[in-house]
Write a protein that holds these residues in place. Structure first.
Motif, short mmCIF file in Angstrom:
data_model
loop_
_atom_site.label_atom_id
_atom_site.label_comp_id
_atom_site.label_asym_id
_atom_site.label_seq_id
_atom_site.Cartn_x
_atom_site.Cartn_y
_atom_site.Cartn_z
N ASP A 87 -13.38 12.67 -0.68
CA ASP A 87 -12.23 12.26 0.47
C ASP A 87 -12.46 10.85 1.29
O ASP A 87 -11.65 10.48 2.14
CB ASP A 87 -12.50 13.44 1.78
N GLU A 88 -13.76 10.40 0.98
CA GLU A 88 -14.20 9.27 1.57
C GLU A 88 -12.96 8.05 1.13
O GLU A 88 -12.46 6.99 1.79
CB GLU A 88 -15.11 8.27 1.01
N ALA A 89 -12.19 8.11 -0.04
CA ALA A 89 -10.99 7.34 -0.53
C ALA A 89 -9.86 7.17 0.28
O ALA A 89 -9.14 6.13 0.62
CB ALA A 89 -10.68 7.82 -1.78
N THR A 116 0.04 4.70 3.33
CA THR A 116 -0.31 4.12 4.31
C THR A 116 -0.97 5.24 5.24
O THR A 116 -2.24 4.97 5.94
CB THR A 116 0.39 3.38 5.16
N GLU A 163 -9.64 17.06 3.29
CA GLU A 163 -8.25 16.38 3.52
C GLU A 163 -7.33 17.20 2.98
O GLU A 163 -7.44 18.19 2.27
CB GLU A 163 -8.41 15.01 2.89
N THR A 217 -2.35 -3.41 11.91
CA THR A 217 -2.63 -3.41 10.34
C THR A 217 -1.36 -3.00 9.70
O THR A 217 -1.18 -3.48 8.69
CB THR A 217 -3.87 -2.50 10.08
N ARG A 219 -10.00 7.40 3.65
CA ARG A 219 -10.15 6.75 4.87
C ARG A 219 -10.14 5.21 4.31
O ARG A 219 -9.73 4.19 5.19
CB ARG A 219 -11.74 7.07 5.09
N GLU A 220 -10.53 4.95 3.34
CA GLU A 220 -10.50 3.38 2.55
C GLU A 220 -9.09 2.72 2.59
O GLU A 220 -9.03 1.84 2.95
CB GLU A 220 -11.28 3.31 1.47
N PHE A 221 -8.09 3.83 2.13
CA PHE A 221 -6.78 3.11 2.04
C PHE A 221 -5.66 3.38 3.11
O PHE A 221 -4.60 2.98 3.31
CB PHE A 221 -6.12 3.41 0.70
N SER A 222 -6.02 4.24 3.96
CA SER A 222 -5.34 4.54 5.09
C SER A 222 -5.30 3.68 6.33
O SER A 222 -6.40 3.07 6.49
CB SER A 222 -5.69 6.06 5.75
N ASN A 273 -12.51 11.23 8.75
CA ASN A 273 -13.75 11.61 8.50
C ASN A 273 -13.90 12.85 7.82
O ASN A 273 -14.57 13.84 8.09
CB ASN A 273 -14.73 11.51 9.90
N THR A 325 0.90 -1.29 -0.01
CA THR A 325 -0.17 -0.10 0.00
C THR A 325 0.99 1.18 0.10
O THR A 325 1.59 1.36 1.09
CB THR A 325 -0.79 0.17 1.20
#
Length: 299
Positions: free
Chosen positions: A54-56, A37, A152, A67, A58-61, A48, A34
């Motif tokens: 900006d939701e992307a 990260t 973001e 993790t 959250r998905e890859f962070s 948030n 990734t």
């Protein structure tokens, strides 16, 4: 416990993706699967952000240590273990977090003229159908409001370019011999020499030459929006044609469809006035001549 022994910490739109791709090819270097990260920027936080798309983030962070640690499960016998995340230069807490988890890490920074960097950043969000202003000056006017409204960090076109302020945090936590500074011009002028210097610094085989035919993450305004969406967004046409067009050809077509409009002299001057003092501070910190960034030819 395996953690990185080097990190590419920024800056955004200055070649970090290219460096990640090139270093990833080296047999003695391991890069996290990734890219970006964001762990050292957002550890323990609930992401948030409220901006367009900006939701992307959250998905890859990755915000929890377990993790993050899993990103290094694939390490075998590589000597240099790293990740690339340009948010680390921007967020002041990242330097302290990196020092906490990997106190002996080596840090790579690549800097770009903050004016052209900000413009490339803007064109990137335009390219990705996130930026509703197609006038850079209007987008800059909205920056403070967007920051206040919790958009973001990638929307912080101006703020991301204050490198002197940002680097100061790293020099407070790491000795100079652990921080390697390059300029975007170095990458554009002689990428092989820059990579070989990195390889020597990381103590891996400096004779290795990666495939640099692909040039990832180019910014620009699409000339033909329909073609751009076919090439970049999930769709049946792209799925059907993908086996017929190699990645290099698809990228060539995509790049040829991107246009970079001329930056207005008024906006250039506005940004230069904002950045001048920080550029001089950065010049002193990194001990590189940044006078070209203060001249007309650079922008």
């Amino acid at each position: 416990m395996t953690l990185p022994n080097f990190l590419i910490v920024g800056a955004a739109k200055a070649g970090t993706t290219a460096l990640y791709r090139y270093l990833q090819q080296h047999p003695q270097i391991y890069m996290t699967p990734t890219k970006e990260t964001n762990f050292f920027a957002f550890e323990g936080e609930v992401i948030n952000f409220a901006g367009v798309g900006d939701e992307a983030l959250r998905e890859f962070s990755i915000t929890d240590f377990k993790t993050y640690q899993a990103q290094f499960q694939g390490v075998t016998e590589e000597k240099a273990i790293g990740e690339a995340c340009p948010s680390y230069l921007y967020y002041p807490q990242a330097a302290a977090k990196i020092k906490q988890y990997t106190p002996d890490a080596r840090l790579i920074v690549i800097l770009r003229n903050p004016i052209t960097r900000a413009y490339a950043n803007f064109l990137h969000t335009v390219r990705d159908d996130r930026e509703y202003h197609h006038d850079f000056a209007l987008a800059l006017q909205d920056e403070a409001t967007r920051i206040a409204d919790n958009w973001e960090w990638f929307w912080h076109y101006i703020q991301v370019g204050f490198y002197g302020r940002q680097l100061q945090h790293y020099y407070e936590y790491f000795p100079r011999d652990r921080i390697k500074i390059y300029l975007y011009e170095d990458l554009k002028t002689d990428a092989i020499a820059l990579l070989q210097d990195i390889f020597r610094w990381l103590e891996v085989d400096a004779s290795f030459v990666p495939d640099m035919a692909l040039h990832p993450n180019k910014s620009g305004m699409p000339k033909n929006k329909l073609l751009h969406r076919i090439l970049t967004k999930p769709n049946p046409v792209k799925t059907l044609l993908k086996p017929l067009f190699p990645a290099k050809l698809r990228q060539k077509i995509q790049h040829q469809n991107l246009n970079t409009p001329q930056l207005s002299p008024e906006v250039k001057q506005q940004l230069l006035d904002l950045y001048r003092a920080d550029i001089l501070k950065c010049q002193d910190l990194i001990q590189r001549d940044l006078q070209p960034w203060l001249g007309e030819s650079a922008v």
